[in-house]
Scaffold this motif. Sequence first.
Motif, PDB file in Angstrom:
ATOM      1  N   SER A 113       0.866  -1.183   0.000  1.00  0.00           N
ATOM      2  CA  SER A 113       0.000   0.000   0.000  1.00  0.00           C
ATOM      3  C   SER A 113       0.896   1.224   0.000  1.00  0.00           C
ATOM      4  N   VAL A 114       0.580   2.174  -0.868  1.00  0.00           N
ATOM      5  CA  VAL A 114       1.340   3.419  -0.943  1.00  0.00           C
ATOM      6  C   VAL A 114       0.346   4.569  -0.882  1.00  0.00           C
ATOM      7  N   ALA A 115       0.634   5.547  -0.038  1.00  0.00           N
ATOM      8  CA  ALA A 115      -0.165   6.764   0.051  1.00  0.00           C
ATOM      9  C   ALA A 115       0.745   7.939  -0.246  1.00  0.00           C
ATOM     10  N   VAL A 116       0.218   8.924  -0.972  1.00  0.00           N
ATOM     11  CA  VAL A 116       0.985  10.128  -1.261  1.00  0.00           C
ATOM     12  C   VAL A 116       0.138  11.350  -0.937  1.00  0.00           C
ATOM     13  N   LEU A 117       0.773  12.332  -0.326  1.00  0.00           N
ATOM     14  CA  LEU A 117       0.191  13.648  -0.083  1.00  0.00           C
ATOM     15  C   LEU A 117       1.109  14.640  -0.781  1.00  0.00           C
ATOM     16  N   VAL A 118       0.567  15.421  -1.690  1.00  0.00           N
ATOM     17  CA  VAL A 118       1.347  16.435  -2.386  1.00  0.00           C
ATOM     18  C   VAL A 118       0.752  17.789  -2.037  1.00  0.00           C
ATOM     19  N   THR A 119       1.603  18.728  -1.646  1.00  0.00           N
ATOM     20  CA  THR A 119       1.161  20.085  -1.322  1.00  0.00           C
ATOM     21  C   THR A 119       1.805  21.062  -2.294  1.00  0.00           C
ATOM     22  N   GLY A 120       1.181  22.217  -2.449  1.00  0.00           N
ATOM     23  CA  GLY A 120       1.737  23.261  -3.309  1.00  0.00           C
ATOM     24  C   GLY A 120       1.361  23.129  -4.773  1.00  0.00           C
ATOM     25  N   LEU A 121       0.342  22.316  -5.076  1.00  0.00           N
ATOM     26  CA  LEU A 121      -0.104  22.136  -6.456  1.00  0.00           C
ATOM     27  C   LEU A 121      -1.088  23.234  -6.845  1.00  0.00           C
ATOM     28  N   LEU A 122      -1.466  23.279  -8.120  1.00  0.00           N
ATOM     29  CA  LEU A 122      -2.471  24.232  -8.572  1.00  0.00           C
ATOM     30  C   LEU A 122      -3.843  23.771  -8.088  1.00  0.00           C
ATOM     31  N   PRO A 123      -4.567  24.599  -7.358  1.00  0.00           N
ATOM     32  CA  PRO A 123      -5.869  24.208  -6.825  1.00  0.00           C
ATOM     33  C   PRO A 123      -6.834  23.743  -7.923  1.00  0.00           C
ATOM     34  N   GLY A 124      -7.532  22.635  -7.635  1.00  0.00           N
ATOM     35  CA  GLY A 124      -8.543  22.112  -8.533  1.00  0.00           C
ATOM     36  C   GLY A 124      -8.020  21.350  -9.740  1.00  0.00           C
ATOM     37  N   ARG A 125      -6.722  21.227  -9.882  1.00  0.00           N
ATOM     38  CA  ARG A 125      -6.147  20.559 -11.056  1.00  0.00           C
ATOM     39  C   ARG A 125      -5.992  19.067 -10.810  1.00  0.00           C
TER      40      ARG A 125
ATOM     41  N   ILE B 299       1.800   0.910  -9.626  1.00  0.00           N
ATOM     42  CA  ILE B 299       1.306   1.747  -8.525  1.00  0.00           C
ATOM     43  C   ILE B 299       0.831   3.061  -9.130  1.00  0.00           C
ATOM     44  N   TRP B 300      -0.506   3.226  -9.202  1.00  0.00           N
ATOM     45  CA  TRP B 300      -1.132   4.436  -9.738  1.00  0.00           C
ATOM     46  C   TRP B 300      -1.653   5.269  -8.577  1.00  0.00           C
ATOM     47  N   LEU B 301      -1.323   6.557  -8.594  1.00  0.00           N
ATOM     48  CA  LEU B 301      -1.696   7.469  -7.510  1.00  0.00           C
ATOM     49  C   LEU B 301      -2.305   8.755  -8.064  1.00  0.00           C
ATOM     50  N   ASP B 302      -3.281   8.640  -8.970  1.00  0.00           N
ATOM     51  CA  ASP B 302      -3.927   9.827  -9.523  1.00  0.00           C
ATOM     52  C   ASP B 302      -4.569  10.641  -8.408  1.00  0.00           C
TER      53      ASP B 302
ATOM     54  N   GLY C  28      -4.474  23.394  -2.780  1.00  0.00           N
ATOM     55  CA  GLY C  28      -3.354  22.842  -3.541  1.00  0.00           C
ATOM     56  C   GLY C  28      -2.835  21.523  -3.001  1.00  0.00           C
ATOM     57  N   ARG C  29      -3.612  20.859  -2.117  1.00  0.00           N
ATOM     58  CA  ARG C  29      -3.213  19.561  -1.571  1.00  0.00           C
ATOM     59  C   ARG C  29      -3.946  18.448  -2.304  1.00  0.00           C
ATOM     60  N   GLY C  30      -3.204  17.394  -2.653  1.00  0.00           N
ATOM     61  CA  GLY C  30      -3.806  16.227  -3.275  1.00  0.00           C
ATOM     62  C   GLY C  30      -3.353  14.976  -2.553  1.00  0.00           C
ATOM     63  N   VAL C  31      -4.258  13.997  -2.428  1.00  0.00           N
ATOM     64  CA  VAL C  31      -3.980  12.760  -1.711  1.00  0.00           C
ATOM     65  C   VAL C  31      -4.431  11.586  -2.569  1.00  0.00           C
ATOM     66  N   ALA C  32      -3.646  10.513  -2.566  1.00  0.00           N
ATOM     67  CA  ALA C  32      -4.040   9.290  -3.271  1.00  0.00           C
ATOM     68  C   ALA C  32      -3.454   8.087  -2.547  1.00  0.00           C
ATOM     69  N   VAL C  33      -4.138   6.939  -2.668  1.00  0.00           N
ATOM     70  CA  VAL C  33      -3.678   5.683  -2.074  1.00  0.00           C
ATOM     71  C   VAL C  33      -3.782   4.600  -3.141  1.00  0.00           C
TER      72      VAL C  33
ATOM     73  N   THR D 297      -1.939  14.534 -16.500  1.00  0.00           N
ATOM     74  CA  THR D 297      -3.364  14.197 -16.463  1.00  0.00           C
ATOM     75  C   THR D 297      -3.574  12.916 -15.660  1.00  0.00           C
ATOM     76  N   HIS D 298      -4.821  12.631 -15.329  1.00  0.00           N
ATOM     77  CA  HIS D 298      -5.136  11.324 -14.755  1.00  0.00           C
ATOM     78  C   HIS D 298      -4.753  10.244 -15.761  1.00  0.00           C
ATOM     79  N   THR D 299      -4.564   9.036 -15.293  1.00  0.00           N
ATOM     80  CA  THR D 299      -4.053   7.939 -16.106  1.00  0.00           C
ATOM     81  C   THR D 299      -5.128   7.368 -17.027  1.00  0.00           C
ATOM     82  N   HIS D 300      -4.738   7.154 -18.282  1.00  0.00           N
ATOM     83  CA  HIS D 300      -5.628   6.557 -19.281  1.00  0.00           C
ATOM     84  C   HIS D 300      -5.626   5.035 -19.141  1.00  0.00           C
TER      85      HIS D 300
END
Length: 183
Positions: free
Chosen positions: A69-81, A125-128, A135-140, A160-163
């Motif tokens: 299991s992998v979780a990612v938190l990214v901060t400082g991104l463009l809001p809503g993107r 491991i996809w974390l879209d 500007g915070r995004g989270v994925a598991v 973009t999100h993964t195709h």
Amino acid sequence: MRPVPALALALSAAALAVTAGSASAAPTPGSRVHVITAKSGLTSYKPELVPPGARAHVFGLTSKASGTSVAVLVTGLLPGREYGAHAHTNPCGATGDLAGPHYQNVEDPVKPSVDPAYANPRNEIWLDLTADATGRGVAVSKVDWTFGARRANSIVIHETHTHTDPGHAGTAGARLACVTVGF
């Protein structure tokens, strides 16, 4: 407690819960639980889409009994993107291409891999994620396998999100940023 460490703790607990699943999924005798953590500024290749100062926090747990299991938190991104994100084979470098292809548990013999039989969220491991208003995004991501001698070495943030469609499976546009992770 500051918001990011509190969220990091929550993500770690969520990843543990996803990995453990239930009491019956507890590690078997002789199995190894490996904890993955990384906290770093992102190497940004497109600062207009991943601004300077963006950071990634990566947490993971892996055991033979329950997979990875992998979780990612990214901060400082463009809001809503929306962003795509995947584990890649190499550490980050001066360009996004140096991170290599997506890590695949079962490697596609054809490169680049765009066959849904290999490029899918069960074999990679996809974390879209989508950045919130701050500007915070989270994925598991949860997969049933663990790393062997071959390991992923980074998480790359994509355009973009993964195709998932044949001929495009696993693609997510340009490589925007990268964080090296000791999987």
